[in-house]
Write an enzyme that holds these catalytic residues in place. Structure first.
Site, PDB file in Angstrom:
ATOM      1  N   TYR A  46      42.668  49.496  33.648  1.00 15.82           N
ATOM      2  CA  TYR A  46      41.397  49.767  34.337  1.00 15.82           C
ATOM      3  C   TYR A  46      41.135  48.737  35.439  1.00 15.82           C
ATOM      4  O   TYR A  46      40.697  49.080  36.532  1.00 15.82           O
ATOM      5  CB  TYR A  46      40.231  49.782  33.339  1.00 15.82           C
ATOM      6  CG  TYR A  46      38.929  50.135  34.007  1.00 15.82           C
ATOM      7  CD1 TYR A  46      38.692  51.435  34.465  1.00 15.82           C
ATOM      8  CD2 TYR A  46      37.948  49.172  34.231  1.00 15.82           C
ATOM      9  CE1 TYR A  46      37.516  51.760  35.120  1.00 15.82           C
ATOM     10  CE2 TYR A  46      36.769  49.483  34.880  1.00 15.82           C
ATOM     11  CZ  TYR A  46      36.558  50.779  35.321  1.00 15.82           C
ATOM     12  OH  TYR A  46      35.396  51.090  35.982  1.00 15.82           O
ATOM     13  N   PRO A  99      30.538  43.273  43.018  1.00 15.84           N
ATOM     14  CA  PRO A  99      30.085  44.050  41.871  1.00 15.84           C
ATOM     15  C   PRO A  99      31.283  44.650  41.140  1.00 15.84           C
ATOM     16  O   PRO A  99      32.111  45.332  41.754  1.00 15.84           O
ATOM     17  CB  PRO A  99      29.235  45.155  42.512  1.00 15.84           C
ATOM     18  CG  PRO A  99      29.750  45.281  43.912  1.00 15.84           C
ATOM     19  CD  PRO A  99      30.217  43.914  44.306  1.00 15.84           C
ATOM     20  N   GLN A 150      23.943  46.052  42.947  1.00 21.89           N
ATOM     21  CA  GLN A 150      24.751  47.135  43.537  1.00 21.89           C
ATOM     22  C   GLN A 150      24.332  48.458  42.936  1.00 21.89           C
ATOM     23  O   GLN A 150      24.322  48.632  41.721  1.00 21.89           O
ATOM     24  CB  GLN A 150      26.243  46.889  43.274  1.00 21.89           C
ATOM     25  CG  GLN A 150      27.155  47.999  43.770  1.00 21.89           C
ATOM     26  CD  GLN A 150      27.440  49.051  42.706  1.00 21.89           C
ATOM     27  OE1 GLN A 150      27.586  48.710  41.528  1.00 21.89           O
ATOM     28  NE2 GLN A 150      27.509  50.312  43.097  1.00 21.89           N
ATOM     29  N   THR A 178      26.808  51.318  47.207  1.00 22.54           N
ATOM     30  CA  THR A 178      28.243  51.602  47.328  1.00 22.54           C
ATOM     31  C   THR A 178      28.436  53.067  47.686  1.00 22.54           C
ATOM     32  O   THR A 178      28.008  53.966  46.970  1.00 22.54           O
ATOM     33  CB  THR A 178      28.977  51.245  46.029  1.00 22.54           C
ATOM     34  OG1 THR A 178      28.810  49.842  45.809  1.00 22.54           O
ATOM     35  CG2 THR A 178      30.465  51.546  46.117  1.00 22.54           C
ATOM     36  N   LYS A 292      28.039  49.360  51.259  1.00 22.15           N
ATOM     37  CA  LYS A 292      29.392  48.898  50.890  1.00 22.15           C
ATOM     38  C   LYS A 292      30.362  50.067  50.956  1.00 22.15           C
ATOM     39  O   LYS A 292      30.093  51.133  50.388  1.00 22.15           O
ATOM     40  CB  LYS A 292      29.364  48.326  49.467  1.00 22.15           C
ATOM     41  CG  LYS A 292      30.712  47.864  48.935  1.00 22.15           C
ATOM     42  CD  LYS A 292      30.552  47.100  47.629  1.00 22.15           C
ATOM     43  CE  LYS A 292      31.856  46.587  47.066  1.00 22.15           C
ATOM     44  NZ  LYS A 292      32.535  47.536  46.205  1.00 22.15           N
ATOM     45  N   SER A 314      34.953  47.510  53.012  1.00 16.97           N
ATOM     46  CA  SER A 314      35.656  47.484  51.718  1.00 16.97           C
ATOM     47  C   SER A 314      36.264  48.856  51.480  1.00 16.97           C
ATOM     48  O   SER A 314      35.695  49.872  51.895  1.00 16.97           O
ATOM     49  CB  SER A 314      34.611  47.192  50.621  1.00 16.97           C
ATOM     50  OG  SER A 314      35.100  47.537  49.337  1.00 16.97           O
ATOM     51  N   HIS A 316      37.114  49.353  48.184  1.00 17.82           N
ATOM     52  CA  HIS A 316      36.995  49.319  46.724  1.00 17.82           C
ATOM     53  C   HIS A 316      38.292  48.803  46.085  1.00 17.82           C
ATOM     54  O   HIS A 316      38.694  49.232  45.011  1.00 17.82           O
ATOM     55  CB  HIS A 316      36.672  50.723  46.204  1.00 17.82           C
ATOM     56  CG  HIS A 316      35.738  50.763  45.031  1.00 17.82           C
ATOM     57  ND1 HIS A 316      34.417  51.126  45.136  1.00 17.82           N
ATOM     58  CD2 HIS A 316      35.928  50.503  43.713  1.00 17.82           C
ATOM     59  CE1 HIS A 316      33.855  51.085  43.934  1.00 17.82           C
ATOM     60  NE2 HIS A 316      34.746  50.709  43.053  1.00 17.82           N
ATOM     61  N   ASP A 347      35.401  42.762  51.587  1.00 19.67           N
ATOM     62  CA  ASP A 347      36.238  42.561  50.398  1.00 19.67           C
ATOM     63  C   ASP A 347      37.406  43.524  50.408  1.00 19.67           C
ATOM     64  O   ASP A 347      37.503  44.387  51.279  1.00 19.67           O
ATOM     65  CB  ASP A 347      35.442  42.655  49.077  1.00 19.67           C
ATOM     66  CG  ASP A 347      35.098  44.063  48.634  1.00 19.67           C
ATOM     67  OD1 ASP A 347      35.844  45.025  48.911  1.00 19.67           O
ATOM     68  OD2 ASP A 347      34.065  44.196  47.953  1.00 19.67           O
TER      69      ASP A 347
HETATM   70  C1  FNR Z   1      35.321  47.425  41.111  1.00 19.01           C
HETATM   71  N1  FNR Z   1      34.535  47.605  42.269  1.00 19.01           N
HETATM   72  C2  FNR Z   1      33.237  48.049  42.150  1.00 19.01           C
HETATM   73  N2  FNR Z   1      32.464  48.191  43.253  1.00 19.01           N
HETATM   74  C3  FNR Z   1      31.178  48.584  43.151  1.00 19.01           C
HETATM   75  O1  FNR Z   1      30.489  48.689  44.152  1.00 19.01           O
HETATM   76  N3  FNR Z   1      30.647  48.850  41.912  1.00 19.01           N
HETATM   77  C4  FNR Z   1      31.367  48.745  40.768  1.00 19.01           C
HETATM   78  O2  FNR Z   1      30.861  48.976  39.677  1.00 19.01           O
HETATM   79  C5  FNR Z   1      32.727  48.356  40.877  1.00 19.01           C
HETATM   80  N4  FNR Z   1      33.512  48.261  39.769  1.00 19.01           N
HETATM   81  C6  FNR Z   1      34.796  47.777  39.856  1.00 19.01           C
HETATM   82  C7  FNR Z   1      35.552  47.608  38.705  1.00 19.01           C
HETATM   83  C8  FNR Z   1      36.830  47.044  38.786  1.00 19.01           C
HETATM   84  C9  FNR Z   1      37.607  46.823  37.548  1.00 19.01           C
HETATM   85  C10 FNR Z   1      37.337  46.657  40.049  1.00 19.01           C
HETATM   86  C11 FNR Z   1      38.688  45.997  40.172  1.00 19.01           C
HETATM   87  C12 FNR Z   1      36.601  46.856  41.196  1.00 19.01           C
HETATM   88  C13 FNR Z   1      35.069  47.219  43.597  1.00 19.01           C
HETATM   89  C14 FNR Z   1      34.776  45.743  43.907  1.00 19.01           C
HETATM   90  O3  FNR Z   1      33.415  45.526  44.137  1.00 19.01           O
HETATM   91  C15 FNR Z   1      35.542  45.276  45.147  1.00 19.01           C
HETATM   92  O4  FNR Z   1      35.282  46.153  46.204  1.00 19.01           O
HETATM   93  C16 FNR Z   1      37.070  45.227  44.898  1.00 19.01           C
HETATM   94  O5  FNR Z   1      37.327  44.649  43.645  1.00 19.01           O
HETATM   95  C17 FNR Z   1      37.752  44.411  45.982  1.00 19.01           C
HETATM   96  O6  FNR Z   1      39.143  44.502  45.854  1.00 19.01           O
HETATM   97  P1  FNR Z   1      40.040  43.363  45.160  1.00 19.01           P
HETATM   98  O7  FNR Z   1      39.813  42.094  45.932  1.00 19.01           O
HETATM   99  O8  FNR Z   1      39.593  43.271  43.741  1.00 19.01           O
HETATM  100  O9  FNR Z   1      41.428  43.859  45.252  1.00 19.01           O
END
Ligand code: FNR
Length: 420
Positions: A46, A99, A150, A178, A292, A314, A316, A347
């Site tokens: 996950y 987040p 978020q 987001t 975002k 971003s 994600h 990000d």
């Molecule tokens: C996320 N991300 C994310 N973004 C958001 O706006 N709400 C959320 O609940 C989540 N949940 C989430 C869970 C997991 C397990 C991951 C890995 C990512 C995206 C997060 O905010 C961010 O954009 C990314 O993690 C950036 O990429 P890197 O640096 O982790 O590769």
């Protein structure tokens, strides 16, 4: 702040001299490997997984290689300033914790541990709509620390409004909407494990604790009892039992639980969300609103016209659309379109101090740390998150100095050997 990088470096080497090894590796790949092997298979899938062939995730990293740094010498960098100022707050470091939903998969203390670590480092914590604890508890863990909320815009506008009102009351300083997850991406690692945490009652604390959501469940005519046909389903039921809020556990074996989960699945996102809907949000909160997931320059222009306060470029972390443009490659176009009118944050792929400098050079005022802090959390809880923040900011401090720059905010394209 000056000397922070060297202090951290020295502390680690002194630990080594005393025979102490760091539980949280400084090497980004080792950090990831160690954390993933310390987690269960479902959690690792996950957290590390992305959409499709995971090409966007790979592209996010590869993009940083296309912008080599060109260092300057004899520039007196004894004094370094890493502060950044956004129109509504001042950040001592150009970092925030992104987040991330369902942090309980990495550690029992989940968002609480991460929020405490962020606050102790002076870094804002961005609470996910899918947090493992209600946003009010996380806000308490932040104490006086800066935190943002978020928002996943629900298909129920009343629920969206309730979340925003709760966030305002709990002292959150901004709302991050987001946009790239109006529905869940196609993530083969999760699909092949047959595992979606929300179905096990994980990452839905904000919903279960929400008065509007509770009304939505009551109104629901859906009352199917939990099916328990075999050992797999029994395991799922036990997991549900563990993650359900105390005091309401008897409900797990009643139809209400499944009904709540179905309700959550039905309401958590809104695929028909459109630009006009932003007015609804603007009318309901005084807090700064950031969008975002913006990657297209035209969307960035429209965001400015819509009167939002900031953009987070971003994708994600590659979890939504496979084969997409690397987030870093989207940054210069968005920065040109915004033309300094509102701050841009970034990000997706940030792993080192040099990455942060490159994002700044291409137009980001600050960056969000994603997966790396979850890895720190998995390895050592609150302390692990703090160490990831400290390592990244030490790396940033030292690398900025070694590039011949003393001021983070003043840093621009001249850092890079090539223009985009
Ligand atoms: C996320 N991300 C994310 N973004 C958001 O706006 N709400 C959320 O609940 C989540 N949940 C989430 C869970 C997991 C397990 C991951 C890995 C990512 C995206 C997060 O905010 C961010 O954009 C990314 O993690 C950036 O990429 P890197 O640096 O982790 O590769």
């Amino acid at each position: 702040m000056t000397g922070m990088g060297r202090r951290r470096q020295t502390a680690i080497f002194m630990d080594g001299l005393m025979g102490r090894r760091q539980k949280v590796p400084a090497a980004p790949k080792m950090l990831e490997q160690n954390a993933l092997s310390a987690m269960g298979a479902n959690a690792a899938a996950y957290i590390a997984g992305s959409a499709g062939m995971e090409q966007t995730a790979a592209a996010n990293r590869a993009a940083f290689d296309r912008y080599p740094i060109l260092q300057r010498m004899l520039n007196n960098v004894a004094e370094r300033d890493l502060t950044t100022t956004l129109p509504w707050c001042r950040l001592p470091l150009p970092l925030l914790l992104a987040p991330i939903g369902v942090l309980e998969m990495a550690h029992r203390q989940a968002d609480l541990a991460a929020a405490r670590a962020a606050t102790s480092a002076g870094v804002p914590f961005v609470t996910s709509s899918q947090s493992s604890f209600p946003m009010e508890e996380i806000a308490r863990a932040c104490g006086a620390g800066e935190r943002w909320f978020q928002l996943y815009w629900s298909s129920s506008n009343e629920l969206t409004e309730s979340f925003v009102t709760r966030a305002e009351r709990a002292g959150y300083g901004a709302i991050v909407v987001t946009l790239d997850t109006t529905q869940l991406g196609w993530r083969p690692r999760d699909l092949d494990g047959g595992y979606l945490p929300f179905l096990r009652g994980r990452g839905i604390a904000n919903y279960l604790s929400d008065p509007v959501f509770q009304e939505l469940i009551k109104e629901s005519s859906d009352r199917q009892p939990l099916p328990l046909p075999g050992p797999g389903a029994l395991r799922s039921a036990l997991e549900l039992l563990r993650s359900w809020p105390q005091g309401a556990r008897r409900a797990v074996f009643s139809g209400k639980t499944l009904s709540a989960i179905r309700r959550f699945i039905a309401t958590y996102s809104r695929p028909d969300l459109a630009w006009d809907d932003l007015t609804f949000l603007r009318q309901r909160t005084r807090l700064p609103i950031l969008l975002k997931g913006i990657v297209h320059p035209d969307d960035a222009r429209q965001a400015v016209d819509a009167g939002v306060d900031g953009i987070i470029v971003s994708n994600h972390g590659g979890r939504q659309v496979d084969g997409a443009l690397a987030a870093l490659d989207a940054l210069p176009g968005v920065a040109a379109a915004v033309n300094g009118r509102i701050p841009i944050l970034f990000d997706s792929g940030i792993r080192t101090g040099a990455d942060i400098l490159k994002a700044k050079a291409l137009g980001a005022a600050a960056v969000l740390i994603g997966r790396p802090y979850v890895y720190g959390l998995a390895l050592a809880g609150e302390r692990g998150v703090r160490e990831v923040i400290d390592n990244l900011s030490a790396d940033l401090d030292l690398t900025m100095a070694l590039c011949g720059h003393g001021s983070f905010t003043a840093l621009g394209r001249e850092l890079l050997a090539r223009s985009p």
